[in-house]
Scaffold this motif. Sequence first.
Motif, PDB file in Angstrom:
ATOM      1  N   CYS A 152       4.327   4.049  -9.564  1.00  0.00           N
ATOM      2  CA  CYS A 152       5.059   2.761  -9.873  1.00  0.00           C
ATOM      3  C   CYS A 152       6.232   2.842  -9.770  1.00  0.00           C
ATOM      4  O   CYS A 152       6.858   2.078  -8.783  1.00  0.00           O
ATOM      5  CB  CYS A 152       4.594   2.089 -11.072  1.00  0.00           C
TER       6      CYS A 152
ATOM      7  N   HIS B 298       9.151   3.397  -8.133  1.00  0.00           N
ATOM      8  CA  HIS B 298      10.007   4.052  -6.824  1.00  0.00           C
ATOM      9  C   HIS B 298      10.748   2.624  -6.244  1.00  0.00           C
ATOM     10  O   HIS B 298      10.011   1.512  -6.361  1.00  0.00           O
ATOM     11  CB  HIS B 298       8.979   4.678  -6.019  1.00  0.00           C
TER      12      HIS B 298
ATOM     13  N   SER C  44       8.141   2.066   4.599  1.00  0.00           N
ATOM     14  CA  SER C  44       7.643   2.665   3.416  1.00  0.00           C
ATOM     15  C   SER C  44       7.070   4.068   3.661  1.00  0.00           C
ATOM     16  O   SER C  44       5.902   4.140   4.497  1.00  0.00           O
ATOM     17  CB  SER C  44       6.564   1.723   2.739  1.00  0.00           C
TER      18      SER C  44
ATOM     19  N   GLN D 190       3.393   4.378   2.504  1.00  0.00           N
ATOM     20  CA  GLN D 190       2.183   3.901   3.316  1.00  0.00           C
ATOM     21  C   GLN D 190       2.226   4.478   4.635  1.00  0.00           C
ATOM     22  O   GLN D 190       1.180   5.075   5.096  1.00  0.00           O
ATOM     23  CB  GLN D 190       2.740   2.307   3.796  1.00  0.00           C
ATOM     24  N   ALA D 191       3.170   5.241   5.060  1.00  0.00           N
ATOM     25  CA  ALA D 191       3.006   6.210   6.142  1.00  0.00           C
ATOM     26  C   ALA D 191       2.211   7.608   5.806  1.00  0.00           C
ATOM     27  O   ALA D 191       1.465   8.065   6.663  1.00  0.00           O
ATOM     28  CB  ALA D 191       4.389   6.695   6.823  1.00  0.00           C
TER      29      ALA D 191
ATOM     30  N   GLY E 278      -0.142   7.478   3.429  1.00  0.00           N
ATOM     31  CA  GLY E 278      -1.268   7.211   3.093  1.00  0.00           C
ATOM     32  C   GLY E 278      -1.581   7.702   1.520  1.00  0.00           C
ATOM     33  O   GLY E 278      -0.596   8.033   0.886  1.00  0.00           O
ATOM     34  N   TYR E 279      -2.802   7.309   1.180  1.00  0.00           N
ATOM     35  CA  TYR E 279      -3.051   7.166  -0.416  1.00  0.00           C
ATOM     36  C   TYR E 279      -4.336   8.255  -0.605  1.00  0.00           C
ATOM     37  O   TYR E 279      -4.809   8.208  -1.571  1.00  0.00           O
ATOM     38  CB  TYR E 279      -3.303   6.100  -0.936  1.00  0.00           C
TER      39      TYR E 279
ATOM     40  N   VAL F 137      -7.558   3.932  -3.513  1.00  0.00           N
ATOM     41  CA  VAL F 137      -7.550   2.859  -3.138  1.00  0.00           C
ATOM     42  C   VAL F 137      -5.959   2.383  -3.115  1.00  0.00           C
ATOM     43  O   VAL F 137      -5.192   2.565  -3.991  1.00  0.00           O
ATOM     44  CB  VAL F 137      -8.027   1.534  -4.009  1.00  0.00           C
ATOM     45  N   PRO F 138      -5.345   2.015  -1.900  1.00  0.00           N
ATOM     46  CA  PRO F 138      -3.913   1.706  -2.021  1.00  0.00           C
ATOM     47  C   PRO F 138      -3.411   0.916  -3.044  1.00  0.00           C
ATOM     48  O   PRO F 138      -4.031  -0.117  -3.655  1.00  0.00           O
ATOM     49  CB  PRO F 138      -3.652   0.893  -0.710  1.00  0.00           C
ATOM     50  N   GLY F 139      -2.345   1.423  -3.727  1.00  0.00           N
ATOM     51  CA  GLY F 139      -1.663   0.557  -4.881  1.00  0.00           C
ATOM     52  C   GLY F 139      -2.416   0.981  -6.277  1.00  0.00           C
ATOM     53  O   GLY F 139      -2.003   0.071  -7.234  1.00  0.00           O
ATOM     54  N   ARG F 140      -3.170   1.893  -6.412  1.00  0.00           N
ATOM     55  CA  ARG F 140      -3.898   2.271  -7.628  1.00  0.00           C
ATOM     56  C   ARG F 140      -3.203   3.399  -8.196  1.00  0.00           C
ATOM     57  O   ARG F 140      -2.973   4.452  -7.475  1.00  0.00           O
ATOM     58  CB  ARG F 140      -5.446   2.553  -7.541  1.00  0.00           C
ATOM     59  N   PRO F 141      -2.675   3.605  -9.366  1.00  0.00           N
ATOM     60  CA  PRO F 141      -1.794   4.584  -9.857  1.00  0.00           C
ATOM     61  C   PRO F 141      -2.625   5.841 -10.165  1.00  0.00           C
ATOM     62  O   PRO F 141      -4.031   5.494 -10.394  1.00  0.00           O
ATOM     63  CB  PRO F 141      -1.235   4.038 -11.500  1.00  0.00           C
TER      64      PRO F 141
ATOM     65  N   ARG G  80     -12.300   2.284  -9.219  1.00  0.00           N
ATOM     66  CA  ARG G  80     -13.027   1.178  -9.810  1.00  0.00           C
ATOM     67  C   ARG G  80     -12.125   0.251 -10.724  1.00  0.00           C
ATOM     68  O   ARG G  80     -12.490  -0.913 -10.478  1.00  0.00           O
ATOM     69  CB  ARG G  80     -14.218   1.756 -10.783  1.00  0.00           C
TER      70      ARG G  80
ATOM     71  N   PRO H 241      -7.778  -0.330 -11.895  1.00  0.00           N
ATOM     72  CA  PRO H 241      -6.429   0.260 -12.008  1.00  0.00           C
ATOM     73  C   PRO H 241      -6.562   0.983 -13.515  1.00  0.00           C
ATOM     74  O   PRO H 241      -6.824   0.279 -14.473  1.00  0.00           O
ATOM     75  CB  PRO H 241      -5.721  -0.885 -12.003  1.00  0.00           C
TER      76      PRO H 241
END
Lengths: 505, 491
Positions: free
Chosen positions: B291, B293, B299, B302-303, B305-306, B310-314, B350, B352
């Motif tokens: 979180c 940053h 970004s 995003q380049a 990848g995750y 799932v994108p955006g999950r800590p 499943r 966050p």
Amino acid sequence: MTKPKVPLQVETIMQQSAHPGRSGALLIAVLIVLCPTAAAVEPLPEPPSAPGAGPLPEICPVPTGANPLRAMETARGFSVSSCSSTACHGGPKAGNHDVQSFAATLWVDGDPHARAYEVLHDPRSQRMARLLGIGPAHQARQCLACHSVQAESRAPLPKGVLADGVGCAACHGDATQWESRHFLPEWKMLSPAERASLGYRELGSPRERADTCVRCHVGASDREVDHDLIAAGHPRLFFELATFQRLWPRHWSPRDRAEAAADFTERSWAVGQAAALQAVAELLDTRAQRAVRAVEKPMAAAAKPWPEFAEFDCYSCHRSLGPNADVQDHRARPRPPGAPTWQPWYVAAALLLENQVGTESSAARELAAEFAEVRRLLDAGWADADEERLRRIRFEARGMAAAADRLATELSARPVVVLDGTPASFDRMVAARPDEWHRWDGAVQALLALEASRAGGPARHDGRPPPRVRSALEALRDSLRFPPGVDAPLGFDAERFQRARADIP
Amino acid sequence: MLAATTLGPAVSGFIAMLMLAGTMAACRAEELPGVAASGFAFKGSGLCVKCHRTEQGEWCDVATTTVWRHDAHSRSHLALLPDNPRTRAMEHALGIKAAETVSCVACHTHPAAEPPPEEEDDVVHAGISCETCHGAGAGYFEPHMEKRWRFLSVAEKGVLGMRDLRDPVLKAENCLSCHLGDVASGRVISHAMYAAGHPPLPAFEMETFSRAMGPHWKRVWEKAPRVQAAAAAAGYHTEAASETHRALVGTLVALRSSATLVQDYARLAAEPGDRPQAPWPELALYDCQACHHDLRIPSGRQAAGYGRLVPGRPTIARWPRAAAGVALAVAGQPDDVEALLSPWVAVLNRRPFGADADLEPGAPESLERIDAAIRALQAVRRDDGLDDRRREIAERLSAAGLRCGDIDSARLVAWIMLGAMEGNAAWPAEARDAVAANLARDAAIGVPRPPAEAAALPPFWQTSLEAAANANLETLRSAFRLPPAAQGSGR
């Protein structure tokens, strides 16, 4: 273009009806239309909720012997081409004073909504879709919900119609039942209720516009930008009706409409904020409801987990932890340290509404109080997915939505909407809750309220506000811009902003 | 002193598990046990100091307490005193008294001796001290003074309550209980504590940090040849392999601890009861930079990848994974750490932060694979042709560094890599020095300094915050590039 997989039946039909000179893809596009029965009966598949879920099917089975012409008709009500013939709304601009006659021309020429579908092919969109695992963006239901007119139609629309982007039907409504009538003299005789019953959306008043815009620009149960989407690359959402109207290329005439009133900008600001707050509350209710489902049945299609980070301040968490981290000032909040704050953009809107138009309005006070209550509820244990708490959030959210609705109705009914706009009024508001005004979101909202209070009338054309005010507002606006290369208010100084705000003439 | 006066009577070791119960403010230090998990009571450092202030002959030729006097651990309790402005600010923000709060005292002080020593020597500290790491002394303090002690087996010493810190697993577990967290002993830092001002816990690398604390011990192989021979003849437990191997063991222990920490905490949170055993989710269990940053355009995240997320999950802490792949590979196992942790990732996807109840069953197969790798690494001995392996390890670490995604991961890899390069004949000395200089300068990877040097520098955590905020991943990664190895060397 790669040839999509098609069911055997469709391939057979393609072979039987192959026209020389037409590409397979085009044929498929036509064939999508040729499925009236299936289209009417089959609901859309549930939105994919996890990576790997499939895209919107491009093809549905075609019953043998279906009438292709009737199928063409079903999509007509959603297509821009139904409205944009030269004799209707697609006329030439040059030497023409009847804006209605070239509304579609203006839309095609300069309206960003016309590019809504096209951007789904951008490298950024492609990467987003890849990261989310939802197949191509231009076929994914969750993208098409706002980037096309798909959400207006229960049946999957053909690609040719989707490619219009946010076309006429997205705002004016599915034209299937009125497209062939509204150019006839009888149309003018119909009451608004009669028109509405045919699927036509009135868009003259700020309330009607706001209620239309917020479906995408705030979000709704069938279309939303959640944090997964933002993390994959989607911009965060903002909405403020008066500003959006000002920046948006207008494809209608301001004459003979609510827009001609001298208080139109102020009314748009106030009604737009209230309508947006209602949408925010309803979306929170929807999200909490899905979160309850996720607790009860984690695998259910409508289940979506809590916390939904998009409900919270981006920059509470998204700031680097260096000793110089000064993105936002988090002083004086009576809450557990380390919790992000809820919806700073809209909490500021609620407080501004109460301050600018609501001193004598019980609905405005009630709304601000409801927002404070939800804020209090979400600040403590913000990520707690406890079912009882989620139900409490739903209860409060519904109360908040009702209060916002009442306020929007009350404001719409006022003969004149006047914003206070004086430095003293802002000072009172900041002094009452100093801890709410340390954030960039609140500063921008304050700026937009100032702009609305000084614009008056259709700001773009009548020379208001005077140049001196305009340049001061521009300077204030510039001070709030993000630094180059950064998508956050690095270096934002709340106190400096408040001082500059107080100096606006 | 503080610990002696504020810490209460002995309660069972199980209570330690429950210390996390309730909110921090509700937990009082009186609940801290005076009894270690081993069942023995603490005796206080006063007894140890009586002998260990001077060299004890060939077997124990370090003046332990003289070294200890300069070790920051010995002053750890001072951070809880209200004359420290940071502590005052934290107490204000959290509404607590640090000296009475379990999560503070569990790491910053030593459990009380029972009964408290009447008169304290000037080297007796209330901070982290002898028994915190070596084990509660009631069982061993007497036999420990006898001559036969040296020739007791590790197991026998363990029965008497002494922890075998020559075992890299036990040592790593002990260090990581504070430096990463441990639910059973109440050593868990919360996000509220960080937000109130607690410095961040940096990546922990056992060997590097041991050097920086100023070792008050010697490795068996560093002792006189006569002692080494006598120890070997007596079946004396000697330490496994090289420091690099120990570091790799440490990193696998950190991987296991970080994975089980989330589960242990979730178990507390999920326990039914009138009041929540622990609030959930506890954000301090996750990767800070997931979180925290600055949002940039374009970004880099995003380049990059995750991965499987799932994108955006800590995600859970990243640094314990940074060198784990290398350790697994050196242990002869598949090195895909992400695949190994996929059960955890599934839970995080499943919801966050994961739902407490979902984390409960854990993933025994994954943990067993980590344990198997640890056993394999521990089995390596110092005469197993270590130099050849060290070249391979350095190369693997270099590859891991070239892929690293955050400063803490980069540091962990760099620290182990610097150790693996040290004196490594596979590279000319100047090439090795160049790599070290690149990592220190371009990548801003600080190396924790021993007390004598550290006193003149800003606190390590402060420079780590700065480095994390200003890190340029491209520069960081490129610093891990290895020069060509010397001709005919290695393998």
